[in-house]
Design a protein around this motif. Structure first.
Motif, PDB file in Angstrom:
ATOM      1  N   LEU A 408       0.743  -1.104  -0.042  1.00 45.88           N
ATOM      2  CA  LEU A 408       0.120   0.057   0.081  1.00 45.88           C
ATOM      3  C   LEU A 408       0.797   1.181  -0.123  1.00 45.88           C
ATOM      4  CD1 LEU A 408      -2.611  -0.910   2.567  1.00 45.88           C
ATOM      5  CD2 LEU A 408      -2.696  -1.193   0.170  1.00 45.88           C
ATOM      6  N   ALA A 409       0.368   2.281  -0.636  1.00 51.02           N
ATOM      7  CA  ALA A 409       0.990   3.639  -0.825  1.00 51.02           C
ATOM      8  C   ALA A 409       0.817   4.261   0.831  1.00 51.02           C
ATOM      9  CB  ALA A 409       0.622   4.440  -1.666  1.00 51.02           C
ATOM     10  N   VAL A 410       1.673   4.617   1.337  1.00 51.79           N
ATOM     11  CA  VAL A 410       1.604   5.007   2.786  1.00 51.79           C
ATOM     12  C   VAL A 410       2.888   6.351   3.097  1.00 51.79           C
ATOM     13  CG1 VAL A 410       1.168   2.825   3.821  1.00 51.79           C
ATOM     14  CG2 VAL A 410       3.336   3.698   3.935  1.00 51.79           C
ATOM     15  N   SER A 411       2.387   7.064   4.059  1.00 52.76           N
ATOM     16  CA  SER A 411       3.149   8.221   4.381  1.00 52.76           C
ATOM     17  C   SER A 411       4.377   7.703   5.384  1.00 52.76           C
ATOM     18  CB  SER A 411       2.312   9.378   5.060  1.00 52.76           C
ATOM     19  OG  SER A 411       2.041   8.657   6.359  1.00 52.76           O
ATOM     20  N   PRO A 412       5.325   8.548   5.883  1.00 55.12           N
ATOM     21  CA  PRO A 412       6.307   7.763   6.768  1.00 55.12           C
ATOM     22  C   PRO A 412       5.748   7.275   8.101  1.00 55.12           C
ATOM     23  CG  PRO A 412       7.437   9.835   5.501  1.00 55.12           C
ATOM     24  CD  PRO A 412       5.877   9.524   5.128  1.00 55.12           C
ATOM     25  N   THR A 413       4.615   7.838   8.460  1.00 62.24           N
ATOM     26  CA  THR A 413       3.913   7.689   9.754  1.00 62.24           C
ATOM     27  C   THR A 413       2.922   6.675   9.714  1.00 62.24           C
ATOM     28  OG1 THR A 413       2.641   9.667   9.423  1.00 62.24           O
ATOM     29  CG2 THR A 413       4.272  10.006  10.794  1.00 62.24           C
ATOM     30  N   GLY A 414       2.904   6.131   8.275  1.00 62.39           N
ATOM     31  CA  GLY A 414       1.878   5.094   8.156  1.00 62.39           C
ATOM     32  C   GLY A 414       0.625   5.351   7.750  1.00 62.39           C
ATOM     33  N   GLU A 415       0.292   6.450   7.520  1.00 65.30           N
ATOM     34  CA  GLU A 415      -0.984   7.033   7.119  1.00 65.30           C
ATOM     35  C   GLU A 415      -1.328   6.375   5.507  1.00 65.30           C
ATOM     36  OE1 GLU A 415      -1.893  11.323   8.985  1.00 65.30           O
ATOM     37  OE2 GLU A 415       0.275  10.797   8.136  1.00 65.30           O
ATOM     38  N   VAL A 416      -2.468   5.890   5.423  1.00 64.16           N
ATOM     39  CA  VAL A 416      -2.561   5.340   4.245  1.00 64.16           C
ATOM     40  C   VAL A 416      -3.076   6.297   3.088  1.00 64.16           C
ATOM     41  CG1 VAL A 416      -4.414   3.645   2.824  1.00 64.16           C
ATOM     42  CG2 VAL A 416      -3.354   3.213   5.245  1.00 64.16           C
ATOM     43  N   LEU A 417      -2.501   6.174   1.994  1.00 63.96           N
ATOM     44  CA  LEU A 417      -2.817   7.366   0.988  1.00 63.96           C
ATOM     45  C   LEU A 417      -3.966   6.650  -0.073  1.00 63.96           C
ATOM     46  CD1 LEU A 417       0.812   8.430   0.250  1.00 63.96           C
ATOM     47  CD2 LEU A 417      -0.814   9.269   1.915  1.00 63.96           C
ATOM     48  N   GLY A 418      -5.186   7.322  -0.298  1.00 62.54           N
ATOM     49  CA  GLY A 418      -5.947   7.033  -1.162  1.00 62.54           C
ATOM     50  C   GLY A 418      -6.169   7.842  -2.218  1.00 62.54           C
ATOM     51  N   SER A 419      -7.055   7.700  -2.944  1.00 62.49           N
ATOM     52  CA  SER A 419      -7.358   8.600  -4.171  1.00 62.49           C
ATOM     53  C   SER A 419      -7.324  10.066  -3.906  1.00 62.49           C
ATOM     54  CB  SER A 419      -8.553   7.981  -4.938  1.00 62.49           C
ATOM     55  OG  SER A 419      -9.869   8.086  -4.073  1.00 62.49           O
ATOM     56  N   SER A 420      -7.877  10.532  -2.700  1.00 63.47           N
ATOM     57  CA  SER A 420      -7.905  11.949  -2.385  1.00 63.47           C
ATOM     58  C   SER A 420      -6.563  12.288  -1.539  1.00 63.47           C
ATOM     59  CB  SER A 420      -9.163  12.354  -1.982  1.00 63.47           C
ATOM     60  OG  SER A 420     -10.173  11.879  -2.720  1.00 63.47           O
ATOM     61  N   GLY A 421      -5.746  11.625  -1.368  1.00 63.59           N
ATOM     62  CA  GLY A 421      -4.566  11.997  -0.436  1.00 63.59           C
ATOM     63  C   GLY A 421      -4.865  11.037   1.095  1.00 63.59           C
TER      64      GLY A 421
END
Length: 468
Positions: A408-421
């Motif tokens: 999954l596409a994620v930020s460094p802190t693990g937040e999941v990145l979806g179609s709207s950010g």
């Protein structure tokens, strides 16, 4: 009191406190356990925590579980603390363990530089989990053994988790499934995948181990220690076995010069850095340890085309140099290969047959039979992006695969990145984000990420925590 007993006691004591925020962790391997520890230490308000996993007990996942409790971890004690800001916590735990201290007297007063069995580290992690839980009489923690098949976002901002027996709702969801969710029709685990035992058609005995990473080395020595005297073939696509750690810790050392911008130039730069380190009396391991501090920014700066090129041609080499073996284990591996009882061959594993395994050898156009009485898959499982849980996230626009579809596409802190950010209140911890964050499958990086995610949750940046 056991962990399960603590859960039961807390569930009874906290019954009826439905106004508390609800947090769900999907997965109870190392990433899930570590996330629970970080939450219990970081989120100061009361909350409900539910941990979902079809496995009936707390396990270490692929990070900690192994058929043999003596299997050695490939990271030093100094890098394995699960306590934020306390790098010596694991060492202190070992020093307080009289039985371990008596067994390893040469390391007293500290054990920072040694490598320990997975079973020892697993005991440490689970004890810290139990202690964190025991200190939080204000929270409710429960297990669900039903797998979660889908996740949907409600208009209220909460999530619906669809499981076998019904649905649950949660304010925050953390995906901590390690290397992926098991599909009903896809086997991903050595422990769950039966060993193929062919009819005895070869003499002496011959076993084939698939893979070339640390897991295949562990399996090899477990078989030898168990008395297996036959020939063993290690089969992998690239044939790069894990390299050796230095006997003492190798301090990170890497040029401060600006890094090149293309993959080809970066490879040349790294090779020169390793050569320069050795010329100065250091080691290439020092240079690789220094490179890892810059790996994330380098990876994110590469275009998708060069990331794919790295994944096809260079990842196996990189992994063999970053996931290293303790020096003594590496020496034993070299001796095993030198004696000829174990051979390393490059090829693509095909279908299993009663006589062994169909293999397409490197450089050959067609498959041929490799006779064997055992075939054991030691490759690390990749996330199954077709699993219903992930597909529900993609369909709902809550998540998207990374550029290489490794996870999954994620930020460094693990937040999941979806179609709207970034999808508020949805996190993916650990190996699920390896396509976005190099080395996020290693223990120190997972620990750092879990505390960062827990701090976001605690601060209310991704969830409006309700009063108790």
């Amino acid at each position: 009191m056991t962990v399960h007993g603590l859960f039961a006691a807390k569930s009874s004591a906290a019954a009826g406190l439905s106004s508390r925020p609800e947090i769900a962790i999907i997965g109870r391997g190392f990433s899930g356990i570590m996330m629970a520890i970080a939450l219990m230490k970081s989120v100061r308000v009361s909350f409900h925590l539910t941990m979902y996993d079809p496995h009936p007990s707390i396990s270490g996942g692929q990070a900690l579980s192994s058929p043999q409790s003596t299997e050695i971890l490939n990271s030093r004690v100094r890098d394995l603390s699960v306590a934020a800001g306390q790098p010596d916590d694991f060492n202190d735990w070992l020093c307080a363990n009289g039985e371990f201290r008596a067994a390893v007297p040469a390391a007293i007063p500290g054990f920072q530089q040694i490598f320990v069995p997975k079973g020892i580290f697993s005991d440490y992690v689970h004890q810290r989990f139990s202690e964190a839980l025991a200190r939080r009489s204000d929270i409710t923690v429960k297990f669900s053994h039903e797998p979660v098949h889908a996740l949907r976002k409600l208009a209220t901002g909460r999530f619906t988790l669809v499981r076998d027996g019904g649905t649950d709702e949660s304010d925050v969801v953390v995906l901590a499934t390690g290397f992926g969710v098991r599909s009903r029709n896809v086997e991903i685990s050595d422990e769950e995948r039966p060993v193929v035992r062919a009819r005895r058609l070869v003499d002496p005995r011959h076993a084939v181990l698939l893979g070339s990473g640390i897991r295949v080395v562990n399996q090899l020595f477990q078989m030898r220690d168990g008395g297996y005297a036959g020939t063993i073939t290690l089969l992998s696509r690239h044939g790069f076995l894990p390299q050796s750690h230095t006997r003492l810790s190798a301090a990170p050392s890497f040029p401060v010069d600006p890094m090149p911008s293309t993959l080809r130039e970066i490879v040349r730069f790294v090779r020169k850095a390793c050569a320069d380190a050795e010329a100065k009396g250091q080691s290439w391991q020092s240079a690789m340890n220094g490179l890892r501090r810059r790996a994330r920014s380098l990876w994110q700066a590469l275009p998708a085309r060069e990331k794919r090129q790295f994944n096809r041609h260079l990842r196996a080499i990189y992994d063999s140099h970053r996931n290293r073996l303790p020096a003594a284990v590496h020496a034993r591996l070299q001796q095993e290969l030198a004696e000829g009882r174990t051979v390393l061959r490059c090829g693509w594993a095909g279908r299993r047959v009663p006589e062994g395994l169909m293999v397409r050898w490197s450089g050959q156009p067609a498959e041929e039979l490799l006779r064997a009485d055992q075939v054991i898959d030691c490759r690390c499982s990749a996330p199954d992006m077709q699993a219903p849980l992930f597909q529900s996230l993609f369909v709902g626009g809550l998540a998207m695969p990374d550029e290489l579809e490794l996870g999954l596409a994620v930020s460094p802190t693990g937040e999941v990145l979806g179609s709207s950010g970034r999808t508020p209140n949805l996190f993916a911890i650990g190996p699920l984000g390896v396509g976005s964050l190099p080395d996020i499958d290693l223990v120190p990086e997972i620990v750092t990420q879990t505390y960062a995610a827990a701090r976001l949750i605690a601060a209310g940046k991704r969830m409006a925590l309700k009063a108790g």
